[in-house]
Design a protein around this motif. Structure first.
Motif, short mmCIF file in Angstrom:
data_model
loop_
_atom_site.label_atom_id
_atom_site.label_comp_id
_atom_site.label_asym_id
_atom_site.label_seq_id
_atom_site.Cartn_x
_atom_site.Cartn_y
_atom_site.Cartn_z
N ILE A 122 -10.17 -26.86 -29.87
CA ILE A 122 -10.27 -25.41 -30.16
C ILE A 122 -10.51 -24.74 -29.10
N VAL A 123 -11.25 -24.93 -27.84
CA VAL A 123 -11.11 -24.19 -26.76
C VAL A 123 -9.81 -23.83 -26.23
N LEU A 124 -9.00 -24.87 -26.32
CA LEU A 124 -7.47 -24.38 -25.91
C LEU A 124 -6.62 -23.31 -26.88
N SER A 125 -7.22 -23.50 -28.24
CA SER A 125 -6.66 -22.32 -29.20
C SER A 125 -7.36 -21.14 -28.67
N ALA A 126 -8.49 -21.08 -28.14
CA ALA A 126 -9.37 -19.86 -27.79
C ALA A 126 -8.69 -19.21 -26.51
N MET A 127 -8.04 -20.20 -25.78
CA MET A 127 -7.49 -19.59 -24.63
C MET A 127 -6.16 -18.92 -24.83
N VAL A 128 -5.47 -19.69 -25.78
CA VAL A 128 -4.16 -19.01 -26.09
C VAL A 128 -4.34 -17.59 -26.77
N TYR A 129 -5.40 -17.57 -27.56
CA TYR A 129 -5.96 -16.24 -28.16
C TYR A 129 -6.32 -15.19 -27.03
N ASP A 130 -7.13 -15.61 -26.00
CA ASP A 130 -7.33 -14.69 -25.01
C ASP A 130 -5.96 -14.01 -24.28
N ARG A 131 -4.88 -15.08 -24.23
CA ARG A 131 -3.62 -14.63 -23.61
C ARG A 131 -2.84 -13.90 -24.27
N TYR A 132 -2.98 -13.81 -25.60
CA TYR A 132 -2.19 -13.04 -26.78
C TYR A 132 -2.82 -11.66 -26.96
N VAL A 133 -4.10 -11.53 -26.50
CA VAL A 133 -4.90 -10.24 -26.65
C VAL A 133 -4.41 -9.60 -25.38
N SER A 134 -4.32 -10.46 -24.16
CA SER A 134 -4.15 -9.74 -22.65
C SER A 134 -2.54 -9.28 -22.73
N ILE A 135 -1.86 -10.05 -23.43
CA ILE A 135 -0.38 -9.62 -23.19
C ILE A 135 -0.11 -8.50 -24.00
N PRO A 172 -3.08 -4.97 -24.23
CA PRO A 172 -4.00 -4.98 -23.01
C PRO A 172 -4.81 -3.97 -23.07
N LEU A 173 -4.61 -2.68 -23.57
CA LEU A 173 -5.53 -1.58 -23.69
C LEU A 173 -6.79 -2.16 -24.46
N HIS A 174 -6.81 -2.77 -25.31
CA HIS A 174 -7.95 -3.36 -26.16
C HIS A 174 -8.66 -4.77 -25.69
N TYR A 175 -7.96 -5.01 -24.69
CA TYR A 175 -8.35 -6.40 -24.35
C TYR A 175 -9.83 -6.45 -24.03
N SER A 176 -10.60 -5.59 -23.12
CA SER A 176 -12.08 -5.43 -22.67
C SER A 176 -12.88 -5.54 -24.17
N TYR A 177 -12.36 -4.58 -24.91
CA TYR A 177 -13.22 -4.48 -26.29
C TYR A 177 -13.15 -5.67 -27.13
N ILE A 178 -12.11 -6.34 -27.30
CA ILE A 178 -11.86 -7.39 -28.07
C ILE A 178 -12.48 -8.47 -27.51
N MET A 179 -12.07 -9.05 -26.44
CA MET A 179 -12.52 -10.12 -25.76
C MET A 179 -13.85 -9.80 -24.89
N ASN A 180 -14.63 -9.56 -25.68
CA ASN A 180 -16.09 -9.32 -25.19
C ASN A 180 -17.05 -10.70 -24.82
#
Length: 273
Positions: free
Chosen positions: A125-138, A141-149
């Protein structure tokens, strides 16, 4: 606390209907000289694994800038899980390589199975969370800080623990009704579900299918989510410049390597266990 109660309850059920009090682990080899070589190899690998992952955790925790980044936050937790997974199996196996009698108590065996599946399920599940983090970052990008709080990161870690624990409870529940009346020799270097199923004094075909279904469902679900996520990421990269594409792909490369190393062995060895 509730998890410990469930585990103790399952152990009591199994011990009440089983005559076996301990299991004998055959290990990787019965040759004393080979065992000494294996001991050195696995000891070095285990120490390198633990020290390397702990170094990553300490480095990230000691740096507020890194700890504040969701990517490094998940990386630290993933390294912690790697230490835990290695420590569930390796110390006992390394210790047994120096002793002629390789035994493990009934309760310790089932606890090893339970804890191991908890950590592995959580890591998926952590690996899935990490790929979601990469998805939001790529992709956003403008909403990254707001979403990945920090709140979302903690929620994802909590969900990972819950899924790992639930997966392990289901696995233990499947074999909690099985009687073990002998033999007690496990042809393996650690306790696991399929070696235990082979020792049960009853037909385990249905239970084996349930165990495979539970593990297979989790693996297929997580792997499918990862494939879809990376598909979306690759599709979105079409609008990026070549430099941006290289940078984005480089950040995903190490994660892909970890995913392949985790899921390929599961796909290859689980059906033959």
């Amino acid at each position: 606390m509730h998890v410990l109660v469930v585990l103790i309850f399952c152990l009591e059920i199994m011990q009440n209907q089983s005559f076996v009090t301990e299991f004998v682990l055959l290990g990787l080899s019965q040759n004393p000289n080979v065992q000494k070589i294996i001991f050195v190899i696995f000891l070095v690998v285990y120490l390198a694994t633990v020290s390397g992952n702990l170094l990553i955790v300490v480095t990230i925790l000691s740096s507020p800038a890194l700890l504040g980044s969701p990517m490094y936050f998940f990386l630290a937790f993933l390294s912690f899980l790697d230490v835990c997974i290695s420590s569930v199996i390796a110390p006992k196996m390394i210790f047994d390589l120096l002793h002629e009698k390789k035994t493990i108590s009934f309760a310790s065996c089932l606890t090893q199975v339970f804890v191991g599946h908890v950590f592995v399920g959580t890591e998926m599940i952590v690996l899935s969370a990490m790929v979601y983090d990469r998805y939001v970052s790529i992709c956003k990008p403008l909403h990254y800080s707001y979403i990945m709080n920090s709140r979302l990161c903690c929620i994802l870690i909590g969900v990972a623990w819950m899924v790992g624990i639930l997966h392990s409870i289901v696995q233990i529940a499947f074999i909690s009704q099985l009687p073990f009346c002998g033999p007690n020799v496990i042809d393996h270097f650690t306790c696991d579900l399929f070696p235990l199923l082979k020792l049960a004094c009853t037909d385990t075909y249905v239970v084996g299918l349930l165990v495979v279904t539970n593990s297979g469902f989790l693996c297929i679900l997580i792997f499918s989510m990862l494939l879809v996520s990376y598909g979306v990421i690759l599709f979105s990269l079409r609008s990026h410049c070549s430099e941006g594409q290289k940078k984005a792909l480089s950040t995903c490369g190490s994660h892909v390597d970890v995913v392949v190393m985790l899921f390929v062995p599961c796909a290859v060895f689980c059906p033959h266990a």
